[in-house]
Structures are given as structure tokens and as C-alpha cells.
Enzyme design. Structure first.
Site, PDB file in Angstrom:
ATOM      1  N   LEU A 128       0.848  -1.190   0.000  1.00 24.89           N
ATOM      2  CA  LEU A 128       0.000   0.000   0.000  1.00 24.89           C
ATOM      3  C   LEU A 128       0.875   1.227   0.000  1.00 24.89           C
ATOM      4  O   LEU A 128       2.018   1.195   0.453  1.00 24.89           O
ATOM      5  CB  LEU A 128      -0.945   0.032   1.206  1.00 24.89           C
ATOM      6  CG  LEU A 128      -0.374   0.241   2.595  1.00 24.89           C
ATOM      7  CD1 LEU A 128      -1.371   1.012   3.452  1.00 24.89           C
ATOM      8  CD2 LEU A 128      -0.082  -1.094   3.253  1.00 24.89           C
ATOM      9  N   CYS A 129       0.293   2.301  -0.529  1.00 23.66           N
ATOM     10  CA  CYS A 129       0.979   3.592  -0.536  1.00 23.66           C
ATOM     11  C   CYS A 129       2.339   3.403  -1.226  1.00 23.66           C
ATOM     12  O   CYS A 129       2.455   2.632  -2.176  1.00 23.66           O
ATOM     13  CB  CYS A 129       1.097   4.088   0.895  1.00 23.66           C
ATOM     14  SG  CYS A 129       1.560   5.821   1.088  1.00 23.66           S
ATOM     15  N   THR A 130       3.382   4.034  -0.746  1.00 24.50           N
ATOM     16  CA  THR A 130       4.691   3.898  -1.382  1.00 24.50           C
ATOM     17  C   THR A 130       5.307   2.521  -1.132  1.00 24.50           C
ATOM     18  O   THR A 130       6.317   2.184  -1.752  1.00 24.50           O
ATOM     19  CB  THR A 130       5.648   4.987  -0.884  1.00 24.50           C
ATOM     20  OG1 THR A 130       5.656   4.949   0.548  1.00 24.50           O
ATOM     21  CG2 THR A 130       5.206   6.369  -1.330  1.00 24.50           C
TER      22      THR A 130
END
Lengths: 249, 249
Positions: free
Chosen positions: B113-115
Site C-alpha cells: 500500500l501507498c509507497t
């Protein structure tokens, strides 16, 4: 991705204390901490009975920065996250209640979320106040603690008390705190950075441009990291994830 | 309030590994952990390079249960949360990438998730796959890592890969995992328990009744705790929070 570097960090000028206790729900604690860390100068610290690691109700283990004796007497924000049976135990714990009474008296803003609100209530801090909590306990418990239950995700009752409903409302509580300290425009940036209440497409959101500018150096670094990672991939290697089923030993 | 006790805990039969690294955003890690812990038999464990405490990018300190050597080779779920500069460092770290390649090859479901998605990508695990990530990095970075960017909060690409957008989408990723293992009806209960995508009023939600029943014993315990806490309140004490301004020493 974190908001801790959304502005150059000024000297620490604000203190937030986040209560941890055995059985606390870690995501609630860290949801608020995430947004607090995005307030320039705010240092969010976990406080617990002792400096030993605290085990949350889902096996999360967190290390406190302060114990009840060493935590500063005055703080800008006091946060009590919720949990399950561990939270009920905290409601009955004279040391926890004494700690909340002493810091609650001097805190700039007292906050609780989910069943953590009940611990504030057990300490007597909600007498005569309007508050929310997890929908499973709100209406039955808050009146027993002298408070008026309000069915809302966030209840701001005067300048010094904010309560939030269950679990995921920790993000909303964090955002409400950012708004208090930094105003709407700044809060809108953190809201977009956290992709809270927003589609992944920033679209015409005016905060998007500022964020793109702020994060341009990090983006360049990530691009360089991607390029050098790719250079190390073995050309002939079968990509494991292309296999439809996992390979089990 | 946690979902760990939504069912009587069966013997641990499923393993989830959540990667922690210096600078990881704690709320992302624990958002996924929260929902994983609600899957009967699932044991979500934090894994890091060593068993030393890991400091997140906002000062959160977590203790890993496994290091790269001791983490089980096969797991049901592998989770890579994001962060800021620490995540870029992870993208360049051969030990992290080697760990993800070895566990990714055998994991039932690989998630990021995300970076954190970029770290999976740097390990080569996203080659030829569709994925999402934080909107600030998605379109620039994913193609460099051989992946096709998709503008969505959650992207499920086949049975073995789920990626999520930024920060708060960790909750959605957790819920997507619950749905995979336990189906829609069970996931709807956890969604309501977490007050995710829901008003605090459960209203006609059919999951509400089941939850009320499940949590009735905890509610009774909390009521008893509230009553005994109230009995200890000094009758004459001025309630600190009634003061409009904090008392500062």
C-alpha cells in the site's frame, strides 16, 4: 507516506501524549499520531504505565517514550485510544484514571476515540459534556459516566474536548486536531496526502499542486531508486508472481 | 475496539507477515494488521531486518516478531506498508528486496500500500502487473518498475496481488483481505465494527445485530466498570474540563 516532512520541522514546541495500555488497538493510536506528526513543532509521544513494551489487543507491540511519572504535566493534546477487554481494564485502573485526571486538567485539548472515550469518562473528565464513542457502547455507557451521547463521527464540545467514534474515526480525530492547530487549508493538504475522504485522483484539489511541489525531491529519489533496482533484476528470472498459484514448500 | 475477538480464536492456521523498516508509516502497517487480526486463525506478525525495535517515520516504535532469517518461508499474506524517505531507502536495500522476492514467491497473497507498493516493485514483483499506489508517485514510478498504474483505491490483479493507494487506504486493503478469506457477509461485520465507510449509526445494517450480540458481555463489563469508576469520583471536585481554558503551570 507520512506527513512528518510536509514542512521543514521547526523546533519542538508542542507536545501530544498518546496513552497506550495492554490491549489498546494500535491502529487507533497511530491514526491520531499520523496527523499529529504533521502539525509543525508537535511531538506526539506514547505514554504508558512503564517504559516496558506495551502489547496491543492484536499483538502489536509499541515502546512508550514516557511513563506516568515522567510524562510532562502540561501537554497540548492528550489522546486516549480504544480497545476491547483491555480498555475495560483501563477503566478500572486507578493509576490510569489518576494519570488522565492530572494531565487532563492541564491539557490544551483532551481527546478520546472509540472505547477510549469511556476511559476518559471513567476518570470523570466527561461529566456534563457531550461526547461520541463506538456505536456499540455509546448510548449505554456515556450517560453512566455523566456525559450526553451524540451520534456523530466527531464531537467537538468546546475548545478543550474532542471525541471520535470507532476505530477508523481515529483518522478523522487526527484531522480535526490538525484543523484546530493549523486551519482548514493546511488540514486539506494533509487530508489529501492521507487520501482520507478523497479519491486517489486529486483532480482540481488546490492542495495537490502544493503537495506535488513539496514531494518533488522525494519523487526524484524514488525514480532513481526504481531505475537502479530495475538494473539489478535478473533478465531471465521467471517472475514469481506471474505464477497463478503460490509455490508451497 | 478490536476485531480480534469477533470469533472465538481457533488455533493459528494462517500467517501474515507485515514488513517494518526504519521510516515506515505506522498507521499503514497497523491498519492492515487490524483487519488481518479479525480473520479467524490468522496471526499477523511484524517482520524486520533484525529483532531490534524499528522506528517509524513519525517516531512510532514497533517490535518485530521475526527477522528476515526467522520469518516463515511460506505465508498466507505478505504486506508492505509505505513511508517517505525510509521507503526510498528500502527500495535500494538488497536485503529488503531479497526478503520480498523469497517470501513473495511463496506467499498466498502479496500486498502493498501507498509507497510500499514501490518496494514490491523494486523487488521485481510487479513486472507485468496492474497496481495502484499513492497518487503522488503512482503514474511516475509504477511504469519504471514494469507495472501498469491504475487510479483506484484498491487494485486486485488476479488471485495473488492486491495493492492499495495512500495511507488511509490501508483500512480498505485490510478489508479486501478479510473479504478474500472470509467472504462478504463477514467482511461487512468488520467494516461496521471498524466504522469504516459507515455512519456511526448502524441503522438497518444486518451486521449490527450480530455484533451487538457478540459484544454484549463486553458491554456489561464496561457498564460495571463505569459504575464502579463513578462511585470513586470525589463529589466536591471541580471537573477540570469544565474550565474553559487549560490551567498551565
Amino acid at each position: 507516506m507520512a506527513d512528518g516532512f510536509i514542512t521543514a520541522a521547526p523546533a519542538a514546541t508542542r507536545t501530544a501524549l498518546l496513552l497506550a495500555y495492554p490491549g489498546v488497538t494500535a491502529v487507533e493510536l497511530f491514526a491520531v499520531q499520523y496527523f499529529l506528526a504533521g502539525i509543525p513543532g508537535m511531538v506526539p509521544s506514547v505514554v504508558a504505565r512503564s517504559l516496558e513494551p506495551v502489547t496491543g489487543d492484536l499483538g502489536a507491540v509499541v515502546l512508550p517514550a514516557f511513563n506516568f511519572a515522567t510524562a510532562p504535566l502540561a501537554c497540548d493534546v492528550l489522546v486516549v485510544p480504544g480497545g476491547g477487554p483491555g480498555t475495560v481494564a483501563a477503566m478500572k485502573d486507578p493509576d490510569v484514571l489518576g494519570f488522565l485526571r492530572s494531565r487532563g486538567a492541564q491539557a490544551g485539548i483532551v481527546t478520546g476515540l472509540c472505547t477510549g472515550v469511556l476511559v476518559l469518562g471513567a476518570a470523570g473528565l466527561l461529566r456534563g459534556r457531550r461526547a461520541t464513542s463506538h456505536w456499540l457502547v455509546r448510548d449505554a455507557l456515556l450517560p453512566r459516566l455523566g456525559a450526553t451521547p451524540v451520534a456523530a463521527r466527531i464531537v467537538e464540545d468546546g475548545p478543550r474536548l474532542i471525541t471520535a467514534s470507532g476505530v477508523s474515526a481515529g483518522l478523522d480525530l487526527g484531522l480535526a486536531l490538525v484543523r484546530r492547530f493549523m486551519g482548514d487549508a493546511y488540514a486539506a493538504k494533509l487530508e489529501l496526502l492521507a487520501e482520507l475522504h478523497s479519491a486517489p485522483e486529486p483532480g482540481e484539489n488546490p492542495a495537490a499542486g502544493t503537495l506535488r511541489e513539496m514531494f518533488a525531491p522525494l519523487l526524484s529519489q524514488a525514480e532513481a531508486a526504481a531505475d537502479s533496482a530495475r538494473a539489478t533484476w535478473p533478465l531471465s528470472e521467471t517472475v514469481a508472481l506471474v505464477q497463478p498459484e503460490p509455490i508451497r514448500g
